[in-house]
Design a protein around this motif. Structure first.
Motif, PDB file in Angstrom:
ATOM      1  N   ALA A  38      38.216  42.867  55.035  1.00  0.00           N
ATOM      2  CA  ALA A  38      39.177  42.164  55.885  1.00  0.00           C
ATOM      3  C   ALA A  38      39.931  43.122  56.803  1.00  0.00           C
ATOM      4  CB  ALA A  38      40.165  41.381  55.013  1.00  0.00           C
ATOM      5  N   SER A  39      40.216  44.305  56.319  1.00  0.00           N
ATOM      6  CA  SER A  39      41.011  45.247  57.111  1.00  0.00           C
ATOM      7  C   SER A  39      40.216  45.929  58.213  1.00  0.00           C
ATOM      8  CB  SER A  39      41.623  46.310  56.189  1.00  0.00           C
ATOM      9  OG  SER A  39      40.616  46.972  55.447  1.00  0.00           O
ATOM     10  N   VAL A  40      38.874  45.828  58.156  1.00  0.00           N
ATOM     11  CA  VAL A  40      38.060  46.536  59.153  1.00  0.00           C
ATOM     12  C   VAL A  40      37.083  45.622  59.886  1.00  0.00           C
ATOM     13  CG1 VAL A  40      38.182  48.676  57.816  1.00  0.00           C
ATOM     14  CG2 VAL A  40      36.218  47.155  57.520  1.00  0.00           C
ATOM     15  N   SER A  41      37.106  44.323  59.620  1.00  0.00           N
ATOM     16  CA  SER A  41      36.110  43.426  60.200  1.00  0.00           C
ATOM     17  C   SER A  41      36.126  43.449  61.727  1.00  0.00           C
ATOM     18  CB  SER A  41      36.308  42.002  59.686  1.00  0.00           C
ATOM     19  OG  SER A  41      37.601  41.523  60.009  1.00  0.00           O
ATOM     20  N   VAL A  42      37.330  43.394  62.296  1.00  0.00           N
ATOM     21  CA  VAL A  42      37.434  43.414  63.757  1.00  0.00           C
ATOM     22  C   VAL A  42      36.896  44.731  64.318  1.00  0.00           C
ATOM     23  CG1 VAL A  42      39.040  43.417  65.701  1.00  0.00           C
ATOM     24  CG2 VAL A  42      39.344  41.780  63.833  1.00  0.00           C
ATOM     25  N   LEU A  43      37.223  45.827  63.628  1.00  0.00           N
ATOM     26  CA  LEU A  43      36.737  47.133  64.069  1.00  0.00           C
ATOM     27  C   LEU A  43      35.221  47.236  63.938  1.00  0.00           C
ATOM     28  CD1 LEU A  43      39.477  49.389  62.421  1.00  0.00           C
ATOM     29  CD2 LEU A  43      39.391  48.543  64.772  1.00  0.00           C
ATOM     30  N   TYR A  44      34.661  46.641  62.897  1.00  0.00           N
ATOM     31  CA  TYR A  44      33.207  46.661  62.707  1.00  0.00           C
ATOM     32  C   TYR A  44      32.502  45.964  63.871  1.00  0.00           C
ATOM     33  CZ  TYR A  44      28.600  45.658  60.720  1.00  0.00           C
ATOM     34  OH  TYR A  44      27.239  45.552  60.521  1.00  0.00           O
ATOM     35  N   GLN A  55      34.557  38.336  72.768  1.00  0.00           N
ATOM     36  CA  GLN A  55      33.485  37.950  71.851  1.00  0.00           C
ATOM     37  C   GLN A  55      33.954  37.980  70.399  1.00  0.00           C
ATOM     38  OE1 GLN A  55      30.499  40.816  73.257  1.00  0.00           O
ATOM     39  NE2 GLN A  55      29.138  39.099  73.729  1.00  0.00           N
ATOM     40  N   VAL A  56      34.746  38.986  70.050  1.00  0.00           N
ATOM     41  CA  VAL A  56      35.266  39.083  68.682  1.00  0.00           C
ATOM     42  C   VAL A  56      36.179  37.897  68.383  1.00  0.00           C
ATOM     43  CG1 VAL A  56      36.694  40.412  67.090  1.00  0.00           C
ATOM     44  CG2 VAL A  56      35.059  41.582  68.569  1.00  0.00           C
ATOM     45  N   GLY A  57      37.056  37.570  69.330  1.00  0.00           N
ATOM     46  CA  GLY A  57      37.957  36.439  69.144  1.00  0.00           C
ATOM     47  C   GLY A  57      37.209  35.129  69.013  1.00  0.00           C
ATOM     48  N   VAL A 173      31.007  54.516  58.396  1.00  0.00           N
ATOM     49  CA  VAL A 173      31.902  54.113  57.312  1.00  0.00           C
ATOM     50  C   VAL A 173      32.065  52.598  57.279  1.00  0.00           C
ATOM     51  CG1 VAL A 173      34.284  54.239  56.490  1.00  0.00           C
ATOM     52  CG2 VAL A 173      33.141  56.299  57.299  1.00  0.00           C
ATOM     53  N   TYR A 174      32.119  51.962  58.460  1.00  0.00           N
ATOM     54  CA  TYR A 174      32.288  50.510  58.510  1.00  0.00           C
ATOM     55  C   TYR A 174      31.147  49.806  57.786  1.00  0.00           C
ATOM     56  CZ  TYR A 174      35.668  51.627  62.167  1.00  0.00           C
ATOM     57  OH  TYR A 174      36.734  52.135  62.859  1.00  0.00           O
ATOM     58  N   GLN A 175      29.938  50.321  57.948  1.00  0.00           N
ATOM     59  CA  GLN A 175      28.783  49.725  57.281  1.00  0.00           C
ATOM     60  C   GLN A 175      28.870  49.874  55.774  1.00  0.00           C
ATOM     61  OE1 GLN A 175      26.067  52.051  59.707  1.00  0.00           O
ATOM     62  NE2 GLN A 175      25.274  50.179  60.679  1.00  0.00           N
ATOM     63  N   TRP A 176      29.344  51.035  55.326  1.00  0.00           N
ATOM     64  CA  TRP A 176      29.504  51.238  53.887  1.00  0.00           C
ATOM     65  C   TRP A 176      30.573  50.304  53.305  1.00  0.00           C
ATOM     66  CZ3 TRP A 176      26.141  53.306  50.841  1.00  0.00           C
ATOM     67  CH2 TRP A 176      25.285  54.304  51.320  1.00  0.00           C
ATOM     68  N   LEU A 177      31.631  50.069  54.060  1.00  0.00           N
ATOM     69  CA  LEU A 177      32.677  49.160  53.592  1.00  0.00           C
ATOM     70  C   LEU A 177      32.159  47.729  53.497  1.00  0.00           C
ATOM     71  CD1 LEU A 177      35.750  50.556  55.570  1.00  0.00           C
ATOM     72  CD2 LEU A 177      35.300  50.772  53.120  1.00  0.00           C
ATOM     73  N   LEU A 178      31.361  47.317  54.469  1.00  0.00           N
ATOM     74  CA  LEU A 178      30.762  45.981  54.417  1.00  0.00           C
ATOM     75  C   LEU A 178      29.789  45.883  53.242  1.00  0.00           C
ATOM     76  CD1 LEU A 178      30.265  43.181  55.495  1.00  0.00           C
ATOM     77  CD2 LEU A 178      28.774  44.142  57.258  1.00  0.00           C
TER      78      LEU A 178
END
Length: 424
Positions: A38-44, A55-57, A173-178
């Protein structure tokens, strides 16, 4: 008391016995994973999938709208099928959806997979609440308090882990968090296999061989009182939008305090919930007591809105103190409303249709996620007057709900008997 003995005593006090403790372990694992994502989804979506801000919105809005069906669908199915099997299926669905996000950067597929994950998340929320209702019986409010405490602790651990992982600043790192989020759902599914199925009054009615005991389950969509109650619930859930949107934007655009206050207030909110939710739940263990909590709940909302309004009228120190007071008031409102909502949403639902009714109740949070950001943005746009009106409007809604449920709850419904229904 020795820490180990204190932990053991806390464990023994959890309603539902061994299965209750197992479900709390599932909640912890689930929310640690959710905190990672949840804390990185937008950044991902921004840095890994290379999506624009628009597009993200749009992805978040469309996926959120499509995922709304998860709550009523999960509730309806829980009246017909074993809830542990449904939870297992939903957790696997969430794991697959998270893994699928890793495998594509196609915009349409990202929307579809995000919607599937949102559908599963909302279905899991209703199913978990229904499991607690069936397992803990008259102690359901107390059990939900333990559940919410553990879930908040999980969110905090996941969020802190994500913050630490992002320190190197690499997109991998974002991929590892997902991937960690997906693994948490898989682990939750495996833990669910060890949970026993609680008794279900709805499935007893449906499978009974005696025609005299069989009746058509009530339809929540035809229950005007319950639908009106759910509408008021959507307003009372606005405290969520205050912390996610209202406070950050108000501090950023309408106050002269440091932006660093935002995460500190988020931490304060989380710490208060972990420390106080179980204690406050003791004041709402009966339906009558839960309804009476709507009075202090209205006061908490009014005070929160007033403190937000006054924070724009003083210097930096005064504003910081008032914003902190507002955060405390809205957190108290959040905890009180959680206690009230756990009890009334079940007490107002016929036993044979609890799943369907709780599924419809789950739409209140879904509606808030759509309307909430607009409501707090409107309050910010109109300044101090807007925040005062915001607090008073929710306080008035508490009064409306207090009156609305009074006629529905007969004197015999004000104490909840233990559920001892056999499925054989």
């Amino acid at each position: 008391m020795h820490p180990i003995r204190r932990t053991a005593a806390w464990s023994r006090s959890i309603p539902g016995g061994r299965d209750g403790r197992r479900m709390l372990a599932i909640a912890l694992v689930d929310r640690v994973g959710s905190g990672l994502w949840a804390s990185v989804s937008v950044l991902y979506f921004t840095y890994v999938c290379d999506l624009s801000l628009a597009q993200v919105g749009t992805l978040a809005a469309v996926a959120g709208a499509l995922g709304i069906a998860g709550a009523p669908t999960g509730g309806r199915l829980a009246d017909r099928f074993p809830i542990t099997r449904l939870l297992l299926a939903v957790q696997l669905m969430r794991a697959v959806a998270s893994c699928a996000l890793l495998a594509t950067d196609n915009y349409v597929l990202l929307v579809v997979f995000s919607a599937a994950g949102g559908f599963g998340d909302r279905a899991a929320s209703v199913l978990t609440k229904l499991y607690a209702t069936r397992l803990a019986g008259p102690e359901r409010v107390r059990y939900q308090a333990f559940h919410r405490t553990v879930a908040n602790a999980g969110w905090a651990v996941g969020g802190l882990a994500a913050a630490a992982a992002l320190a190197p600043g690499t997109t991998g790192v974002y991929q590892w968090l997902l991937a960690g989020d997906a693994l948490s759902f898989l682990a939750s599914a495996l833990l669910t296999l060890r949970c026993a199925e609680p008794p279900s009054p709805s499935r007893t009615v449906l499978t009974s061989k005696d025609p005299a005991t069989r009746s058509r389950p009530a339809n929540p969509w035809r229950d005007r009182t319950y639908l009106a109650y759910v509408a008021t619930e959507a307003v009372l859930f606005l405290d969520d939008a205050v912390f996610k949107v209202g406070l950050p934007l108000w501090i950023a655009h309408a106050s002269n305090v440091s932006h660093g206050l935002v995460p500190l207030l988020m931490v304060l909110n989380n710490v208060m919930v972990v420390a106080l939710q179980v204690t406050l739940a003791r004041f709402g263990t009966t339906t009558a007591a839960a309804r009476n909590l709507l009075v202090p709940l209205s006061a908490a909302f009014a005070l929160g809105g007033g403190a937000m309004a006054l924070s724009a009228t003083g210097g930096a120190l005064t504003a910081t103190l008032l914003l902190t007071a507002a955060a405390v008031a809205f957190t108290m409102a959040e905890m009180l409303h959680a206690t009230v909502s756990w009890e009334l949403s079940v007490a107002l639902a016929p036993g044979a249709s609890q799943g369907a009714y709780l599924g419809v109740h789950g739409l209140a949070q879904s509606a808030q996620r759509t309307v909430g950001p607009l409501a707090v943005t409107a309050a910010i746009a109109t300044g101090p007057v807007g925040w005062s009106a915001f607090g008073m409007l929710i306080a008035l809604t508490c009064a409306i709900q207090h009156r609305l449920v009074r006629e529905r709850l007969s004197p015999t419904a004000l104490s909840v008997p233990t559920v001892t229904v056999s499925e054989h």
